[in-house]
Every structure is written in structure tokens, then in C-alpha cells.
Design a protein around this motif. Structure first.
Motif, PDB file in Angstrom:
ATOM      1  N   ALA A  49       0.918  -0.946  -0.114  1.00 30.73           N
ATOM      2  CA  ALA A  49      -0.164   0.299   0.146  1.00 30.73           C
ATOM      3  C   ALA A  49       1.125   1.256  -0.136  1.00 30.73           C
ATOM      4  N   HIS A  58      -6.271   3.114  -0.536  1.00 29.14           N
ATOM      5  CA  HIS A  58      -6.912   2.723   0.574  1.00 29.14           C
ATOM      6  C   HIS A  58      -7.786   1.945   0.336  1.00 29.14           C
ATOM      7  N   SER A  95      -2.699   3.179   8.393  1.00 32.70           N
ATOM      8  CA  SER A  95      -4.034   2.251   7.770  1.00 32.70           C
ATOM      9  C   SER A  95      -4.236   1.404   8.768  1.00 32.70           C
TER      10      SER A  95
END
Ligand SMILES: [Zn+2]
Lengths: 222, 247
Positions: free
Chosen positions: A7, A55, A98
Motif C-alpha cells: 500500500a 486505500h 492504515s
């Protein structure tokens, strides 16, 4: 934390395409994500859009697993990003973005499940009575997308039999691949509690699957 | 290790959640225990089944749609966003509520003072009306409306501020502050009558009477609201003053 690196790399790639943070800004920016957060805080919606893009798949994936269907998952993702934006000022940039994001996602899913009256676990018997049981997928047929969809539906039902906390723990640990410590951090719990929850969840899922298989065999014999 | 203990560890073992020494002990037990080995295989199969749970692909169009909804909702909310929020983004909603309530009380007190100052020294001979030609009620109505505008302005901005402080307006927003503000707003009527919190008297629900204390041209209308502390008093010039009216 493999997924997080991925990510982050995605963020890096996207971020490099864009105007870089002004040199005057503090050096404490330890990642492109934080740089995007800082820009979004000033009302830069294009930066926030980049944050969402980086995301969205993971958020909607968690929501799908928590809620069991696409419509709710999309609603939850939308609500999650709205909450993220509203609370962006409260995000500590030393934290893992995150983890913070997934915590909000889980909370939104809990709220949505309660709002839709699905806060209570679904029992296998209730499922059976409602005629919601599909036949198990035979191994040689798994390539079919319809089969995949059916398999997904069964697993979603298995997850629905868990308590909210067990479901969140198992989704983050087994399906998102986070460590027990990360899951504990996201759920505001302890690793010991999370271990207990995932142990119980795995046992319940196995029981669900056993009964589902047994019932399918009985159906075929009729 | 006993089988009962192993049975409890297997669910953790299949997910790699045991410490290495514990996992070693378990593996050692499995080599010599067919029953536990069988259970372990079942858990392993179930675990593979679960972790094979792939989320369906979300097409780019629906993701773009979701993003667009989020961004437009943010823009919409920011347009509504009040100056209070932007000036004081870290304000606690309760503090905002307390301050706006205080402001409400202050403005009400001010209105009452202004009202009493106008009424208290009754000018002889109906000066008030005949000289200015503006009915008192309109005059007060204006001040009442002004006060009301300020009140509702406050209420609105505070409510928006509260909204902005709480995420997920649809899902988890506490209802209390906004409702409380709305109710506060409702306590104060919008129309010309001046609202005066009354501490005395609680009789009529509505009375229309010539007011002796007032200049003779004035008509006083009192409305008792459901709240015993709030009475609406409306002062208006009597229609076409004649000789008979003035005795
Ligand atoms: Zn054994």
C-alpha cells in the motif's frame, strides 16, 4: 507487514506523480501518506482523493467481509472516508495511518450492521430455516465464477455467525493478514484477547462448515 | 501434552498463532495421536477454505462513483460549514453548546431590557405612536426579529459546528446537541411579538385588553405559551382612534 508495504509503495508511486510537499514543511513526514494527510488537512481535496485511491480496495474489502454484501460494503467505505476526512485533524501523524483507517472502517461496519439490524450473530439453524443454504462447491468445478460467488456467500454466512468482535478479529487476522498485535491495536484490545477471539472464531467457522457439508450430503442423498 | 490441551491449541496452530516451542510440542503430539491429527487436518482444511475467501473485484466505475460521492459530500458540508468551526476547529461540541446557550440567554436578557426601557417610562399623550407614526409592535418586532436572527444564526452555526465535529452524520452522530439547539430555537417565536420570560402571573391563555398603563392608542395582546415561563406580549396601535375610544 507485507500488504502495508504494498500500500505504501502504491502511495509512493501516486505521490511521486504529484506536486511534492513544499520544502518549508516539517521533515517529520515519514511517508507519502502523511504528506497527503497534511495536504488534505488544509482542504486539498485532490490530496484526499489520492488517499482514498490508495486505500479504497482494502477498506471496501474489509467492509465486504464484515458485512457480507457489496452494497453495504460500498456504503461503509463511503462513510469511512467521510469520517476519516472529518477526523483528519485528530490523526497523530506518528501513528500508522492504515491502522487508524482500519479502526474507523471496523467501527463504521459495526454501526452499519447495528443500524441494519444485523448486529446479532446469525445461527446456522436460522439460516437453514430461511433456506439460505447452498450446495457445497465440488472441487472440480471451482473455476466457475458462479461457484466462487456461492462460496463467498457461504463464507460470508459463516462469518455472520460470529460475534462482532470475533468477526473483526478474524477478518483482520486471517483475511487481511495483520499480526495479532496489529489487530489488537486496531480493535483497542490486547493480543491475548485477540488470540482468544480468533481461536473461538476459527472453531465456530469449522463447526459451521462441518454442518453445512453434512447437510449438503444429506440433500444429495434425498 | 494432553489431548484436551492440544485441542485448544489447534485453532491457533493452524493460523500460525503459537509460539515456536508450543508449536513444536504440538507437532510432537500429533505424530503419536491419530485423533488429534485428524482434528488438526479438519481445522487446516477449514482454515484454507476461509482464507481462500476472495472479495469480489470492485470495478473502477463503482469505486470512482464512491469517491465522487465522498468528495461531493465533503464539499457540500464545507459550504454549510460555519465560521465558528473554521475559527475554532478544536472546540468541544459541549463547549459550543454551552457558549451558544449563554449567548441565547444574553440576547434574550438584552431584548427584555430594551423592551422594558421602551415601555417603562410611558410618555404622556400617546407620544410614542403619534409622534413617530411607527407602531410600537413593529419597532419591537424589528428588534425581536433582529434578536431572533442572531439567535437562529448562532443556533445554525453551532449546529453545523457540532455536525462537523462528529463523524458519520448518518450513522453515529449524537442527536442531543442539535435537538437541544432546535428546541431552544423553538422557545422563541419568530413573528413580531416580543417574547418575555414572565416570572409573575400565570392566568389567561389569551387575553385582549386595553392597556391602561400604555398610551391609549395601544392595544396589548398577551399569549400564554405552553411554557408557563414564556408569555408573548403584542403591542399594537388601536385601529382608527376616535372620540368614543378615547372617551
Ligand atoms: Zn491427542
Amino acid at each position: 507487514m507485507e500488504w502495508n508495504n504494498v500500500a505504501l509503495m502504491a502511495d509512493q508511486l501516486r505521490f511521486d506523480d504529484r506536486t511534492v510537499t513544499p520544502a518549508t514543511e516539517p521533515r517529520s513526514f515519514n511517508s507519502p501518506v502523511v504528506a497527503l494527510v497534511m495536504r488534505a488537512r488544509t482542504g486539498d481535496l485532490s490530496a484526499f482523493d489520492q488517499l482514498i485511491i490508495a486505500h479504497q480496495q482494502r477498506v471496501i474489502g474489509i467492509a465486504w467481509r464484515m458485512l457480507g454484501n457489496q452494497d453495504d460494503a460500498q456504503d461503509a467505505a463511503q462513510e469511512t472516508f467521510l469520517r476519516v476526512y472529518k477526523h483528519l485533524n485528530g490523526f497523530d501523524t506518528k501513528q500508522d495511518f492504515s491502522g487508524w483507517l482500519y479502526r474507523i472502517t471496523v467501527n463504521v461496519c459495526h454501526d452499519l450492521a447495528r443500524k441494519r439490524g444485523r448486529g446479532n450473530p446469525v445461527s446456522l439453524d436460522a439460516e437453514r430455516e430461511a433456506g439460505n443454504f447452498a450446495e457445497p462447491v465440488s472441487p472440480h468445478n471451482t473455476e466457475s465464477s458462479a461457484m466462487h460467488a456461492q462460496e463467498r456467500a457461504i463464507i460470508a454466512r459463516a462469518l455472520a455467525t460470529l460475534s462482532e468482535k470475533e468477526r473483526a478479529a478474524i477478518v483482520l487476522r486471517d483475511l487481511e493478514g495483520l499480526t495479532t498485535e496489529e489487530v489488537a491495536g486496531i480493535l483497542g484490545s490486547t493480543p491475548t484477547t485477540v488470540r482468544s477471539q480468533i481461536s473461538s472464531a476459527r472453531a465456530k467457522i469449522k463447526t459451521f462448515r462441518d454442518r453445512w457439508l453434512k447437510r449438503s450430503v444429506q440433500n444429495r442423498e434425498r | 501434552m494432553k489431548c484436551e490441551h492440544i485441542e485448544q491449541l489447534i485453532p491457533l496452530y493452524v493460523g500460525g498463532d503459537l509460539e515456536p516451542p508450543e508449536a513444536d510440542d504440538l507437532r510432537h503430539h500429533l505424530t503419536g495421536c491419530a485423533r488429534c491429527r485428524q482434528l488438526n487436518e479438519e481445522f487446516q482444511t477449514s482454515q484454507n477454505w476461509l482464507t481462500g475467501f476472495a472479495v469480489p473485484e470492485f470495478d473502477e466505475a463503482s469505486l470512482a462513483n464512491m469517491r465522487a460521492s465522498v468528495l461531493s459530500e465533503i464539499e457540500r458540508q464545507e459550504k454549510r460549514g460555519s465560521w465558528i468551526h473554521w475559527l475554532l476547529p478544536k472546540w468541544n461540541p459541549r463547549l459550543v453548546l454551552a457558549v451558544s446557550t449563554a449567548a441565547l440567554v444574553a440576547v434574550t436578557a438584552l431584548s427584555v431590557t430594551v423592551y422594558r426601557n421602551r415601555i417603562a417610562p410611558p410618555k404622556p399623550g400617546g407620544d410614542l405612536v403619534t409622534k413617530t407614526g411607527i407602531p410600537v409592535s413593529t419597532d419591537d418586532g424589528q428588534s425581536g426579529t433582529l434578536a431572533e436572527n442572531r439567535l437562529s444564526g448562532n443556533g445554525t452555526s453551532t449546529a453545523t459546528g457540532v455536525k462537523r465535529r462528529f463523524p458519520g452524520s448518518k450513522l453515529s452522530e449524537p442527536a442531543l446537541p442539535e435537538e437541544a439547539l432546535n428546541n431552544g430555537g423553538l422557545s422563541f417565536p419568530l413573528e413580531p411579538p416580543v417574547t418575555v420570560p414572565e416570572q409573575t402571573e400565570s392566568e389567561t391563555t389569551m387575553s385582549v385588553e386595553p392597556e391602561d398603563k400604555e398610551p391609549k392608542e395601544m392595544l396589548r395582546i398577551e399569549l400564554q405559551t405552553a411554557d408557563p415561563n414564556i408569555r408573548i406580549i403584542w403591542l399594537a396601535p388601536k385601529a382608527a382612534p376616535t372620540e368614543s375610544n378615547t372617551k
